[in-house]
Design a protein around this motif. Sequence first.
Motif, mmCIF file in Angstrom:
data_model
loop_
_atom_site.group_PDB
_atom_site.id
_atom_site.type_symbol
_atom_site.label_atom_id
_atom_site.label_comp_id
_atom_site.label_asym_id
_atom_site.label_seq_id
_atom_site.Cartn_x
_atom_site.Cartn_y
_atom_site.Cartn_z
ATOM 1 N N ARG A 56 0.737 -1.279 0.055
ATOM 2 C CA ARG A 56 0.049 0.010 -0.018
ATOM 3 C C ARG A 56 0.919 1.349 -0.090
ATOM 4 N NH1 ARG A 56 -4.859 1.473 4.317
ATOM 5 N NH2 ARG A 56 -4.428 3.839 4.640
ATOM 6 N N GLU A 57 0.495 2.333 -0.815
ATOM 7 C CA GLU A 57 1.313 3.540 -0.732
ATOM 8 C C GLU A 57 2.405 3.511 -1.246
ATOM 9 O OE1 GLU A 57 -0.718 6.091 -0.644
ATOM 10 O OE2 GLU A 57 -1.417 6.703 1.211
ATOM 11 N N THR A 58 3.004 2.489 -2.084
ATOM 12 C CA THR A 58 4.422 2.292 -2.668
ATOM 13 C C THR A 58 4.507 3.377 -3.764
ATOM 14 O OG1 THR A 58 3.673 0.619 -3.945
ATOM 15 C CG2 THR A 58 4.759 0.121 -1.643
ATOM 16 N N ASP A 59 3.393 3.646 -4.489
ATOM 17 C CA ASP A 59 3.700 4.602 -5.752
ATOM 18 C C ASP A 59 4.199 5.909 -5.394
ATOM 19 O OD1 ASP A 59 2.902 2.510 -7.482
ATOM 20 O OD2 ASP A 59 1.042 3.407 -7.747
ATOM 21 N N LEU A 60 3.785 6.319 -3.948
ATOM 22 C CA LEU A 60 4.094 7.551 -3.562
ATOM 23 C C LEU A 60 5.695 7.801 -3.481
ATOM 24 C CD1 LEU A 60 1.504 8.603 -0.740
ATOM 25 C CD2 LEU A 60 1.918 9.716 -2.979
ATOM 26 N N LEU A 61 6.273 6.573 -3.133
ATOM 27 C CA LEU A 61 7.606 6.625 -3.164
ATOM 28 C C LEU A 61 8.520 6.776 -4.347
ATOM 29 C CD1 LEU A 61 8.002 4.045 -0.165
ATOM 30 C CD2 LEU A 61 7.320 6.531 -0.127
ATOM 31 N N GLU A 62 7.961 6.587 -5.621
ATOM 32 C CA GLU A 62 8.659 6.631 -6.723
ATOM 33 C C GLU A 62 9.224 8.002 -6.805
ATOM 34 O OE1 GLU A 62 9.562 4.542 -9.220
ATOM 35 O OE2 GLU A 62 8.325 3.061 -7.911
ATOM 36 N N PRO A 63 10.802 8.307 -7.363
ATOM 37 C CA PRO A 63 11.274 9.568 -7.329
ATOM 38 C C PRO A 63 10.701 10.340 -7.990
ATOM 39 C CG PRO A 63 12.825 7.711 -7.543
ATOM 40 C CD PRO A 63 11.377 6.929 -7.346
ATOM 41 N N VAL A 64 9.845 10.155 -9.005
ATOM 42 C CA VAL A 64 9.301 11.240 -10.002
ATOM 43 C C VAL A 64 8.098 11.589 -9.156
ATOM 44 C CG1 VAL A 64 10.010 10.199 -12.071
ATOM 45 C CG2 VAL A 64 8.029 9.348 -11.150
ATOM 46 N N ASN A 65 7.677 11.246 -8.202
ATOM 47 C CA ASN A 65 6.386 11.591 -7.647
ATOM 48 C C ASN A 65 6.596 12.680 -6.295
ATOM 49 O OD1 ASN A 65 4.465 10.125 -9.346
ATOM 50 N ND2 ASN A 65 4.722 8.256 -7.841
ATOM 51 N N SER A 66 5.632 13.518 -6.165
ATOM 52 C CA SER A 66 5.943 14.656 -5.159
ATOM 53 C C SER A 66 6.243 14.579 -3.826
ATOM 54 C CB SER A 66 4.776 15.787 -5.582
ATOM 55 O OG SER A 66 3.536 15.151 -5.212
ATOM 56 N N ASN A 67 5.585 13.293 -3.370
ATOM 57 C CA ASN A 67 5.788 13.050 -1.808
ATOM 58 C C ASN A 67 7.323 13.404 -1.335
ATOM 59 O OD1 ASN A 67 4.835 11.874 0.882
ATOM 60 N ND2 ASN A 67 6.247 10.158 0.190
ATOM 61 N N ALA A 68 7.266 14.136 -0.271
ATOM 62 C CA ALA A 68 8.544 14.115 0.377
ATOM 63 C C ALA A 68 8.994 13.444 1.313
ATOM 64 C CB ALA A 68 8.650 15.713 0.826
ATOM 65 N N GLY A 69 8.242 12.703 1.979
ATOM 66 C CA GLY A 69 8.686 11.943 3.115
ATOM 67 C C GLY A 69 7.440 10.918 3.713
ATOM 68 N N VAL A 70 7.687 10.024 4.537
ATOM 69 C CA VAL A 70 6.783 9.326 5.285
ATOM 70 C C VAL A 70 6.573 9.414 6.941
ATOM 71 C CG1 VAL A 70 7.246 7.347 3.261
ATOM 72 C CG2 VAL A 70 8.534 7.209 5.510
ATOM 73 N N ASN A 71 5.618 8.998 7.209
ATOM 74 C CA ASN A 71 5.609 9.021 8.809
ATOM 75 C C ASN A 71 5.703 7.727 9.453
ATOM 76 O OD1 ASN A 71 3.188 11.051 7.488
ATOM 77 N ND2 ASN A 71 4.648 12.144 9.073
ATOM 78 N N ALA A 72 5.555 6.656 8.718
ATOM 79 C CA ALA A 72 5.395 5.356 9.446
ATOM 80 C C ALA A 72 5.708 4.454 8.101
ATOM 81 C CB ALA A 72 4.519 4.990 10.275
ATOM 82 N N ILE A 73 6.046 3.133 8.632
ATOM 83 C CA ILE A 73 6.068 2.108 7.619
ATOM 84 C C ILE A 73 5.365 0.907 8.403
ATOM 85 C CG2 ILE A 73 7.212 0.312 6.380
ATOM 86 C CD1 ILE A 73 7.758 3.109 5.142
ATOM 87 N N VAL A 74 4.388 0.075 7.931
ATOM 88 C CA VAL A 74 3.855 -0.890 8.461
ATOM 89 C C VAL A 74 4.155 -2.220 7.945
ATOM 90 C CG1 VAL A 74 1.607 -2.081 9.108
ATOM 91 C CG2 VAL A 74 1.692 0.488 9.006
ATOM 92 N N LEU A 75 4.748 -3.367 8.454
ATOM 93 C CA LEU A 75 4.802 -4.587 8.268
ATOM 94 C C LEU A 75 3.888 -5.385 9.095
ATOM 95 C CD1 LEU A 75 8.975 -4.642 8.354
ATOM 96 C CD2 LEU A 75 7.405 -3.805 6.527
ATOM 97 N N THR A 76 3.273 -6.327 8.269
ATOM 98 C CA THR A 76 2.082 -6.974 9.063
ATOM 99 C C THR A 76 2.068 -8.321 8.379
ATOM 100 O OG1 THR A 76 -0.005 -6.668 9.995
ATOM 101 C CG2 THR A 76 0.436 -5.942 7.663
ATOM 102 N N GLY A 77 1.249 -9.248 8.991
ATOM 103 C CA GLY A 77 0.835 -10.351 8.700
ATOM 104 C C GLY A 77 -0.458 -10.148 8.283
ATOM 105 N N GLY A 78 -1.289 -11.480 7.844
ATOM 106 C CA GLY A 78 -2.534 -11.163 7.324
ATOM 107 C C GLY A 78 -2.800 -11.124 5.823
#
Length: 351
Positions: A56-78
């Motif tokens: 989820r929300e991995t497209d935001l992390l592409e260098p060509v996209n404008s998002n500057a940073g992240v607040n948390a990363i979730v790693l989860t089962g399920g």
Amino acid sequence: MTMQPGPQNAITDVPGVLVGQVERVDAPYLTGTTVVHLPATAVAGVDVRGGAPGTRETDLLEPVNSNAGVNAIVLTGGSAYGLDTAGSVMRWLEERGEGVRVGQGDKDVVPIVPTAVIFDLGRGGDFQARPEPDWGAQAIAVATDGPVALGNHGAGAGARARSLKGGVGSASVRLDDGTTVGALVIVNAAGSTVDADGNLYGARYGLADEFAHLRTPTEPPPPAAPGRNLIPGPPMNTVIAVLATDVPMDKAATRRMAMVAHDGLARAIDPIHALVDGDSIFALSTRTDDGPRLSVTDPTAIGQLEMVYAAGARTLSRAIVHAMLNAESVETSAGTIPSYRDAYPSAFRTD
């Protein structure tokens, strides 16, 4: 170059990184959630190489996209159901005003919370016994910069690596120039972390005497365990990880760090990046000041970047070893999933 583990030998040695975890291991549960909280945000990149990712929300992390940073990363089962845990993390951050500011109010923010999942459905005996949406909020609420609980904790609670119990692992390294690099991994691999002689592949990357207590075991490998999933077909797994450093990097540089870190998986797990895996790695630069950032297009930055990338890949290999060494055997409705320690007791020196 002299390299030593950080004080805690965990990703929390990197300034600005907090980790919180929740899990349930009472039958029929065997699953959990791990959250990496970044109170001051972090520049982030991601590289996904497994053939069956859940993200989820991995497209935001592409260098060509404008998002500057992240607040948390979730790693989860399920599996894909576990993606719902990110919503409660967002609400927890919203209440504290952490996120991209989109209005004038204190809570007018949109938290950025990329997420990756492992397949552990049915590991505890019930397909529906999976992380609840509020587990993400529970995990971030207890996040600290202290030691990281390893093995059967957080998203590692139901993890396995072929016939052995997997889990959560972490490691860090402090370089000569003061740079810190840390890794956090959930080892849930279709491949094996153990070679034909019973040695952990990644142990050869240990720093100083980190794995000096290990030796080649004399036991035969454990038989393939039945009931790896409750659904028919090939085993479904995934290794997901977060790398972090306090070196200032731009988004493209963090993306490259995540790419190189997959070498750390390949050195410690064989085979890797299968069609039934969702192997995904996030990379973070926690330096958020307004100073210059290292870029892959700057020739003067290449030397420092290569040093950090190599350290990250090796640290990830070491984190995988710590996951396996700290995992504990579990009893499930389909039988025992043995830990490395229980399957290969002679691998540990007693002298």
